[in-house]
Design a protein around this motif. Sequence first.
Motif, PDB file in Angstrom:
ATOM      1  N   UNK A   1      14.290  45.911  16.951  1.00 21.08           N
ATOM      2  CA  UNK A   1      15.451  45.018  17.035  1.00 21.08           C
ATOM      3  C   UNK A   1      15.622  44.504  18.458  1.00 21.08           C
ATOM      4  N   UNK A   2      15.501  45.406  19.424  1.00 25.29           N
ATOM      5  CA  UNK A   2      15.632  45.002  20.833  1.00 25.29           C
ATOM      6  C   UNK A   2      14.476  44.105  21.257  1.00 25.29           C
ATOM      7  N   UNK A   3      13.250  44.486  20.907  1.00 23.18           N
ATOM      8  CA  UNK A   3      12.093  43.684  21.299  1.00 23.18           C
ATOM      9  C   UNK A   3      12.068  42.349  20.564  1.00 23.18           C
ATOM     10  N   UNK A   4      12.569  42.336  19.323  1.00 21.93           N
ATOM     11  CA  UNK A   4      12.605  41.083  18.567  1.00 21.93           C
ATOM     12  C   UNK A   4      13.538  40.069  19.188  1.00 21.93           C
ATOM     13  N   UNK A   5      14.691  40.523  19.671  1.00 20.84           N
ATOM     14  CA  UNK A   5      15.627  39.622  20.341  1.00 20.84           C
ATOM     15  C   UNK A   5      15.011  39.079  21.628  1.00 20.84           C
ATOM     16  N   UNK A   6      14.298  39.934  22.337  1.00 21.13           N
ATOM     17  CA  UNK A   6      13.581  39.480  23.539  1.00 21.13           C
ATOM     18  C   UNK A   6      12.533  38.440  23.167  1.00 21.13           C
ATOM     19  N   UNK A   7      11.846  38.655  22.032  1.00 14.22           N
ATOM     20  CA  UNK A   7      10.860  37.691  21.569  1.00 14.22           C
ATOM     21  C   UNK A   7      11.465  36.326  21.287  1.00 14.22           C
ATOM     22  N   UNK A   8      12.647  36.324  20.654  1.00 13.93           N
ATOM     23  CA  UNK A   8      13.328  35.061  20.375  1.00 13.93           C
ATOM     24  C   UNK A   8      13.680  34.337  21.679  1.00 13.93           C
ATOM     25  N   UNK A   9      14.194  35.072  22.651  1.00 18.57           N
ATOM     26  CA  UNK A   9      14.537  34.483  23.947  1.00 18.57           C
ATOM     27  C   UNK A   9      13.296  33.947  24.655  1.00 18.57           C
ATOM     28  N   UNK A  10      12.209  34.727  24.574  1.00 19.95           N
ATOM     29  CA  UNK A  10      10.962  34.328  25.232  1.00 19.95           C
ATOM     30  C   UNK A  10      10.447  33.014  24.649  1.00 19.95           C
ATOM     31  N   UNK A  11      10.502  32.910  23.313  1.00 18.85           N
ATOM     32  CA  UNK A  11      10.067  31.674  22.672  1.00 18.85           C
ATOM     33  C   UNK A  11      10.924  30.492  23.077  1.00 18.85           C
ATOM     34  N   UNK A  12      12.226  30.706  23.188  1.00 12.71           N
ATOM     35  CA  UNK A  12      13.129  29.632  23.591  1.00 12.71           C
ATOM     36  C   UNK A  12      12.910  29.229  25.040  1.00 12.71           C
ATOM     37  N   UNK A  13      12.563  30.195  25.871  1.00 12.99           N
ATOM     38  CA  UNK A  13      12.337  29.892  27.288  1.00 12.99           C
ATOM     39  C   UNK A  13      11.064  29.075  27.481  1.00 12.99           C
ATOM     40  N   UNK A  14      10.097  29.273  26.595  1.00 12.83           N
ATOM     41  CA  UNK A  14       8.841  28.528  26.710  1.00 12.83           C
ATOM     42  C   UNK A  14       9.004  27.102  26.214  1.00 12.83           C
ATOM     43  N   UNK A  15       9.573  26.952  25.024  1.00  8.87           N
ATOM     44  CA  UNK A  15       9.692  25.606  24.450  1.00  8.87           C
ATOM     45  C   UNK A  15      10.827  25.591  23.441  1.00  8.87           C
ATOM     46  N   UNK A  16      11.975  25.052  23.837  1.00  8.46           N
ATOM     47  CA  UNK A  16      13.102  24.932  22.926  1.00  8.46           C
ATOM     48  C   UNK A  16      14.171  24.040  23.548  1.00  8.46           C
ATOM     49  N   UNK A  17      14.941  23.409  22.672  1.00  8.80           N
ATOM     50  CA  UNK A  17      16.050  22.586  23.129  1.00  8.80           C
ATOM     51  C   UNK A  17      17.394  23.292  22.940  1.00  8.80           C
ATOM     52  N   UNK A  18      17.352  24.437  22.260  1.00  5.04           N
ATOM     53  CA  UNK A  18      18.580  25.179  21.976  1.00  5.04           C
ATOM     54  C   UNK A  18      18.329  26.668  22.172  1.00  5.04           C
ATOM     55  N   UNK A  19      19.391  27.459  22.018  1.00  3.35           N
ATOM     56  CA  UNK A  19      19.273  28.907  22.097  1.00  3.35           C
ATOM     57  C   UNK A  19      19.633  29.460  23.459  1.00  3.35           C
ATOM     58  N   UNK A  20      19.860  30.770  23.491  1.00  2.00           N
ATOM     59  CA  UNK A  20      20.235  31.431  24.740  1.00  2.00           C
ATOM     60  C   UNK A  20      19.102  31.392  25.762  1.00  2.00           C
ATOM     61  N   UNK A  21      17.864  31.456  25.274  1.00  2.00           N
ATOM     62  CA  UNK A  21      16.727  31.385  26.189  1.00  2.00           C
ATOM     63  C   UNK A  21      16.675  30.054  26.910  1.00  2.00           C
ATOM     64  N   UNK A  22      16.921  28.975  26.192  1.00  2.00           N
ATOM     65  CA  UNK A  22      16.950  27.647  26.807  1.00  2.00           C
ATOM     66  C   UNK A  22      18.102  27.533  27.796  1.00  2.00           C
TER      67      UNK A  22
END
Length: 260
Positions: free
Chosen positions: A193-214
């Motif tokens: 659960x913890x690593x999955x949330x990090x994965x979502x953020x990592x994906x958003x930081x690489x390429x995304x227009x929305x999300x907490x990572x962006x």
Amino acid sequence: MMGNGKSNRLSGGLIIGQIALLLLFLGFIEYAVRKGIIGSLYLSEPTRVIKEIITLFAQGEIFPNLLVTLQEFLAGYLLAAAAGIGTGLFLVLVPRAEAFFGPFLSALLAVPKVTIIPLLMLWLGIGLSHKIAIVFLFCFFTIAFNTITGVKQTAENHLKVARVFEASRFQTIVKVILPSAAPTIFAGLRVSAATGLVGALFGEMIASKDGLGNLLVKATSLYDTAKAFAIITIVTVVSVLIIALIDLLEKKVFLKWKSS
């Protein structure tokens, strides 16, 4: 009763000590940044971070981005949980399958996830499916291997009792194997659960227009340290809440089903 009272006092003292240590640590950071011992470019005063969190919620900026991140995480996590538990059960209950597929699963586990993410962008684009796939990769293997370990730890005596009572294959899995493997499976679910949330953020930081990572990328690109730490704090709290929810699911739902 006296034992319970002493235990409550000890746990209360432990919580007070933890809060005191946290406040001391935050107070030191506040002092160090205000006095210029640590540059504000690298750290932000906790009071500024709290103000930034309030601003993010007051202006409503955090809600749509948090919703996007949670949507990506939940879809990928639930798929990984279903596939991981199913794969783990299948490989243990069918020995020939484990002998055949086990080396391939171990090889895939060894592949660095970071190297696959650019390929996922080519295959899936930069939309929702891309983030779901990343979360799935970050979660699946932990859940699968924990399930394999938990199922293998099922006591032979319990299986013998099931055979004596002529339990069907399905009944043996549901009433003996899964309850026995539950602690190990839930341990995997918590970690993933913890690593999955990090994965979502990592994906958003690489390429995304929305999300907490962006949102985090935008804050760091503008050297807005207070906002960056505010987002990190929010992500941390969300992660803790998700893990607490999994703990609650285990205690209130699964353990009741196990005892019944």
